[in-house]
Enzyme design. Structure first.
Site, PDB file in Angstrom:
ATOM      1  N   ASN A   1      -6.193  -5.748   2.292  1.00 18.04           N
ATOM      2  CA  ASN A   1      -5.980  -5.390   4.193  1.00 18.04           C
ATOM      3  C   ASN A   1      -7.259  -5.973   4.370  1.00 18.04           C
ATOM      4  OD1 ASN A   1      -5.044  -3.135   1.870  1.00 18.04           O
ATOM      5  ND2 ASN A   1      -4.570  -1.989   3.322  1.00 18.04           N
TER       6      ASN A   1
ATOM      7  N   GLU B   1       0.810  -1.377   0.257  1.00 14.22           N
ATOM      8  CA  GLU B   1       0.262   0.233  -0.236  1.00 14.22           C
ATOM      9  C   GLU B   1       0.577   1.379   0.158  1.00 14.22           C
ATOM     10  OE1 GLU B   1      -2.212  -0.931   3.761  1.00 14.22           O
ATOM     11  OE2 GLU B   1      -2.006   1.586   3.801  1.00 14.22           O
TER      12      GLU B   1
ATOM     13  N   HIS C   1      -2.845  -6.068  11.405  1.00 13.83           N
ATOM     14  CA  HIS C   1      -3.177  -6.766  10.705  1.00 13.83           C
ATOM     15  C   HIS C   1      -3.417  -8.333  11.696  1.00 13.83           C
ATOM     16  CE1 HIS C   1      -2.625  -4.640   6.900  1.00 13.83           C
ATOM     17  NE2 HIS C   1      -3.731  -3.725   7.301  1.00 13.83           N
TER      18      HIS C   1
HETATM   19  P1  FAD Z   1     -11.383  -5.520  16.234  1.00 11.54           P
HETATM   20  O1  FAD Z   1     -11.995  -4.391  15.278  1.00 11.54           O
HETATM   21  O2  FAD Z   1      -9.858  -5.454  16.946  1.00 11.54           O
HETATM   22  O3  FAD Z   1     -12.595  -5.326  17.522  1.00 11.54           O
HETATM   23  C1  FAD Z   1     -12.131  -6.285  18.759  1.00 11.54           C
HETATM   24  C2  FAD Z   1     -12.756  -5.306  19.802  1.00 11.54           C
HETATM   25  O4  FAD Z   1     -12.555  -6.219  21.045  1.00 11.54           O
HETATM   26  C3  FAD Z   1     -11.930  -3.736  20.026  1.00 11.54           C
HETATM   27  O5  FAD Z   1     -12.774  -3.001  19.826  1.00 11.54           O
HETATM   28  C4  FAD Z   1     -11.342  -4.786  21.526  1.00 11.54           C
HETATM   29  O6  FAD Z   1     -11.264  -3.458  22.384  1.00 11.54           O
HETATM   30  C5  FAD Z   1     -12.405  -5.179  21.924  1.00 11.54           C
HETATM   31  N1  FAD Z   1     -12.309  -5.886  22.803  1.00 11.54           N
HETATM   32  C6  FAD Z   1     -10.921  -6.914  23.216  1.00 11.54           C
HETATM   33  N2  FAD Z   1     -10.836  -7.656  24.287  1.00 11.54           N
HETATM   34  C7  FAD Z   1     -11.589  -7.251  24.660  1.00 11.54           C
HETATM   35  C8  FAD Z   1     -12.886  -8.014  26.060  1.00 11.54           C
HETATM   36  N3  FAD Z   1     -11.743  -9.478  27.313  1.00 11.54           N
HETATM   37  N4  FAD Z   1     -13.650  -7.556  26.700  1.00 11.54           N
HETATM   38  C9  FAD Z   1     -14.077  -6.223  26.058  1.00 11.54           C
HETATM   39  N5  FAD Z   1     -13.429  -5.875  24.909  1.00 11.54           N
HETATM   40  C10 FAD Z   1     -12.653  -6.406  24.076  1.00 11.54           C
HETATM   41  N6  FAD Z   1      -7.749  -3.139   7.658  1.00 11.54           N
HETATM   42  C11 FAD Z   1      -8.030  -2.687   6.609  1.00 11.54           C
HETATM   43  O7  FAD Z   1      -8.546  -3.308   5.724  1.00 11.54           O
HETATM   44  N7  FAD Z   1      -7.764  -1.244   6.355  1.00 11.54           N
HETATM   45  C12 FAD Z   1      -7.229  -0.920   6.685  1.00 11.54           C
HETATM   46  O8  FAD Z   1      -6.972   0.234   6.089  1.00 11.54           O
HETATM   47  C13 FAD Z   1      -7.055  -1.071   7.482  1.00 11.54           C
HETATM   48  N8  FAD Z   1      -6.047  -0.213   8.804  1.00 11.54           N
HETATM   49  C14 FAD Z   1      -5.601  -0.757   9.517  1.00 11.54           C
HETATM   50  C15 FAD Z   1      -4.659   0.804  10.480  1.00 11.54           C
HETATM   51  C16 FAD Z   1      -3.924   0.585  11.753  1.00 11.54           C
HETATM   52  C17 FAD Z   1      -3.613   0.943  12.563  1.00 11.54           C
HETATM   53  C18 FAD Z   1      -4.809  -1.109  12.314  1.00 11.54           C
HETATM   54  C19 FAD Z   1      -4.555  -1.150  14.107  1.00 11.54           C
HETATM   55  C20 FAD Z   1      -5.029  -1.812  11.860  1.00 11.54           C
HETATM   56  C21 FAD Z   1      -5.514  -1.320   9.872  1.00 11.54           C
HETATM   57  N9  FAD Z   1      -6.420  -2.601   9.271  1.00 11.54           N
HETATM   58  C22 FAD Z   1      -6.932  -1.952   8.510  1.00 11.54           C
HETATM   59  C23 FAD Z   1      -7.288  -3.364  10.753  1.00 11.54           C
HETATM   60  C24 FAD Z   1      -8.426  -3.261  10.849  1.00 11.54           C
HETATM   61  O9  FAD Z   1      -8.614  -2.074  11.733  1.00 11.54           O
HETATM   62  C25 FAD Z   1      -8.466  -4.952  11.387  1.00 11.54           C
HETATM   63  O10 FAD Z   1      -8.626  -5.750  10.430  1.00 11.54           O
HETATM   64  C26 FAD Z   1     -10.155  -5.516  11.695  1.00 11.54           C
HETATM   65  O11 FAD Z   1     -10.722  -4.447  12.629  1.00 11.54           O
HETATM   66  C27 FAD Z   1      -9.641  -6.900  12.864  1.00 11.54           C
HETATM   67  O12 FAD Z   1     -11.615  -6.322  13.397  1.00 11.54           O
HETATM   68  P2  FAD Z   1     -12.392  -7.805  14.059  1.00 11.54           P
HETATM   69  O13 FAD Z   1     -13.404  -7.141  14.600  1.00 11.54           O
HETATM   70  O14 FAD Z   1     -12.024  -9.130  13.969  1.00 11.54           O
HETATM   71  O15 FAD Z   1     -11.875  -7.447  15.302  1.00 11.54           O
END
Ligand code: FAD
Length: 496
Positions: free
Chosen positions: A475, A352, A437
């Site tokens: 991503n 990217e 990621h």
């Molecule tokens: P998450 O979105 O991580 O959500 C999990 C949630 O659970 C969090 O809010 C966390 O606080 C909560 N949690 C964890 N443990 C507990 C607990 N024990 N009790 C209660 N709550 C809890 N992906 C892309 O596709 N495009 C991008 O441009 C991109 N850029 C990124 C840039 C950065 C800086 C970062 C950090 C990530 C990026 N990503 C990107 C990755 C993407 O954000 C993640 O892959 C995605 O958010 C994961 O989704 P999820 O539903 O698995 O979990």
């Protein structure tokens, strides 16, 4: 309230959790979501909810007393600084060999990420999720996810004309001169808003460099999409600063133990609720840590031996290149990435073209590469230390570096340029210490059935990035969202 009972409890409010909550609520099922991070709905003393990327403060990091910026140095100088310990938005969670960056708060990773909303190429899908019917995904669930997330494409005529994408046009020129395929990628940013930012008619957000620590205006986070819709059903309650610590079987239901935190991270109350069904949506790391601990400590002994396995970093590696003086990349760089260099088939890398929003001209091109890194790590329970560990090793990034070099060595040779060595330390080219990621740890079809039902317990589900075995070739959040849409469809039809 303590002692309450809910039909469906969702742990975490990122992509998987938000999809689950919305679809369950639309099916008439009451949902309670528990989120360990903050609500992020109240402005700070500067009138803004989120801090700027260039000026991190207490809002920026999850329970740290010093920032841990992904680019730790500039011109060789360390740029991290002390901040008050606070339940901030970005967690740089350190395991032995890798720092895993994750969003903390209502909206999960959508709060901090770049919004790049990429659907993998169809012919690569079989390698990403081999047990999932690709026709269904590409005909139904990817389109549904893209619609739900508000994914759109940048207006290329505008992109070609505007100063804040000079860095991306330099990226295109260099990619194409070396014979690489330069591809635009969709995003969830509101492009009409960005046009107004450039025109100076609205407060600047992406154009002012807001990203890593939250975005105050144009980005359509989950708060504005799935979670707004979920709340509008009247069936979804969300408790922020509530961290789940246990899920245990109890008389045909599940008993969930919860810690309520204050903004210093101190536990101010412990609560217990019961639920008929529990959705693990705490993210790849959060879900894996909970399940690994609960299995090892005998709370959920019936989980199978796939728990904690199959974790990968999506092959993330970062680097910068130093351009000639005739290739400035712009003092003002929109923080929202718009494009990538696709060398996946030939070299195993999708890079990217990322912004470096420092506010000054740096003549640097900056890239986050996603690579076909074959290494997979495993979470395990360390009972003496009372914590979950991950056995990733820093040296495992070498294949990623080699794959990224398939692009950048060639561009450097063609352009007569060199790598920047000042962004990750002194004389250090590769940002190989981190991932944005995290994927896997409770892999679909292994720890769960083919729709995310955990083996060993009925009524327990995984519905987040933990299901995906370590790599998506692009991503990940669109794939996480689409898979969640697919799984919840089946779960609502068959299990409720
Ligand atoms: P998450 O979105 O991580 O959500 C999990 C949630 O659970 C969090 O809010 C966390 O606080 C909560 N949690 C964890 N443990 C507990 C607990 N024990 N009790 C209660 N709550 C809890 N992906 C892309 O596709 N495009 C991008 O441009 C991109 N850029 C990124 C840039 C950065 C800086 C970062 C950090 C990530 C990026 N990503 C990107 C990755 C993407 O954000 C993640 O892959 C995605 O958010 C994961 O989704 P999820 O539903 O698995 O979990």
């Amino acid at each position: 309230p303590p002692g309450a009972h809910v039909p469906a409890l969702v742990i975490g409010t990122g992509y998987g959790g938000s999809v689950a909550a919305l679809r369950l609520a639309q099916a008439g099922i009451d949902v309670h979501m528990l989120e360990m991070g903050m609500a992020w709905d109240t402005p700070g003393s500067d009138g803004k909810i989120f801090a700027n990327t260039t000026a991190p403060d207490q809002r920026s990091y999850w329970l740290r007393t010093r920032t841990k910026q992904p680019l730790s140095n500039f011109l060789g100088f360390p740029i991290d600084k002390d901040i008050p310990r606070y339940t901030g938005i970005l967690d740089a969670e350190e395991f032995g060999g890798i720092a895993v960056y994750q969003g903390r708060g209502v909206g999960g990773g959508s709060l901090v990420n770049g919004g790049m909303a990429v659907t993998p190429r169809r012919e690569r899908f079989g390698a990403i999720l081999p047990t999932v019917n690709a026709d269904e995904m590409y005909n139904v669930y990817y389109p549904r996810a893209n619609a739900g997330l508000g994914v759109t494409n940048v207006d290329q005529a505008w992109w070609n004309s505007v100063a804040c994408y000079q860095y991306a046009r330099v990226g295109r020129k260099h990619a194409e001169r070396s014979g690489f395929s330069f591809v635009f990628v969709p995003n969830v940013y509101d492009w009409e808003y960005m046009k107004q930012e450039v025109a100076g008619t609205v407060p600047k957000s992406a154009v002012a460099g807001e990203l890593l620590y939250g975005n105050n205006a144009g980005k359509k986070t989950l708060q504005k999409t799935y979670l707004a819709q979920a709340k509008a059903t009247g069936r979804v309650a969300i408790s922020a600063l509530h961290r789940v610590t246990s899920v245990a079987p109890a008389n045909g239901r599940y008993a969930i133990a919860v810690e309520q935190l204050d903004t210093t991270g101190t536990v101010v109350a412990t609560k217990n609720v019961t639920a008929d069904k529990v959705f693990f949506a705490a993210g790849s790391v959060g879900t894996s840590k909970l399940l690994t601990k609960l299995k090892a400590t005998g709370v959920l002994p019936g989980l199978n031996n796939e728990i904690g396995k199959g974790w990968g970093d999506n092959g993330n590696v970062m680097c910068g290149r130093a351009n000639h003086l005739w290739d400035p990349t712009g003092a003002v760089q929109a923080s929202i990435p718009t494009a990538g260099i696709d060398n996946w088939d030939a070299g195993g890398a999708f890079a990217e073209v990322a912004p470096l929003p420092t506010g000054i001209e740096t003549y640097a091109s900056f890239y986050l590469s996603i690579t076909r890194n074959p290494h997979r790590a495993q979470f395990s329970w360390n009972s003496a230390a009372n914590r979950v560990e991950l056995n990733w090793q820093t040296a495992w990034k070498q294949p990623s570096i080699d794959m990224a070099k398939s692009i950048f060595d060639k561009i450097n040779a063609k352009e007569g340029t060199i790598y920047r060595t000042d962004l990750f330390g002194v004389y250090k080219i590769w940002g190989d210490h981190l991932t944005y990621h995290p994927l896997g740890g409770a892999v679909l079809g292994k720890a769960t059935d083919n729709h995310g039902r955990l083996h060993g317990y009925s009524g327990l589900y995984v519905i987040d990035g933990a299901l995906i075995p370590g790599n998506t070739s692009v991503n990940p959040f669109v794939t996480i969202t689409a898979l969640a849409e697919r799984n919840i469809d089946r779960i609502i039809a068959a299990d409720f």
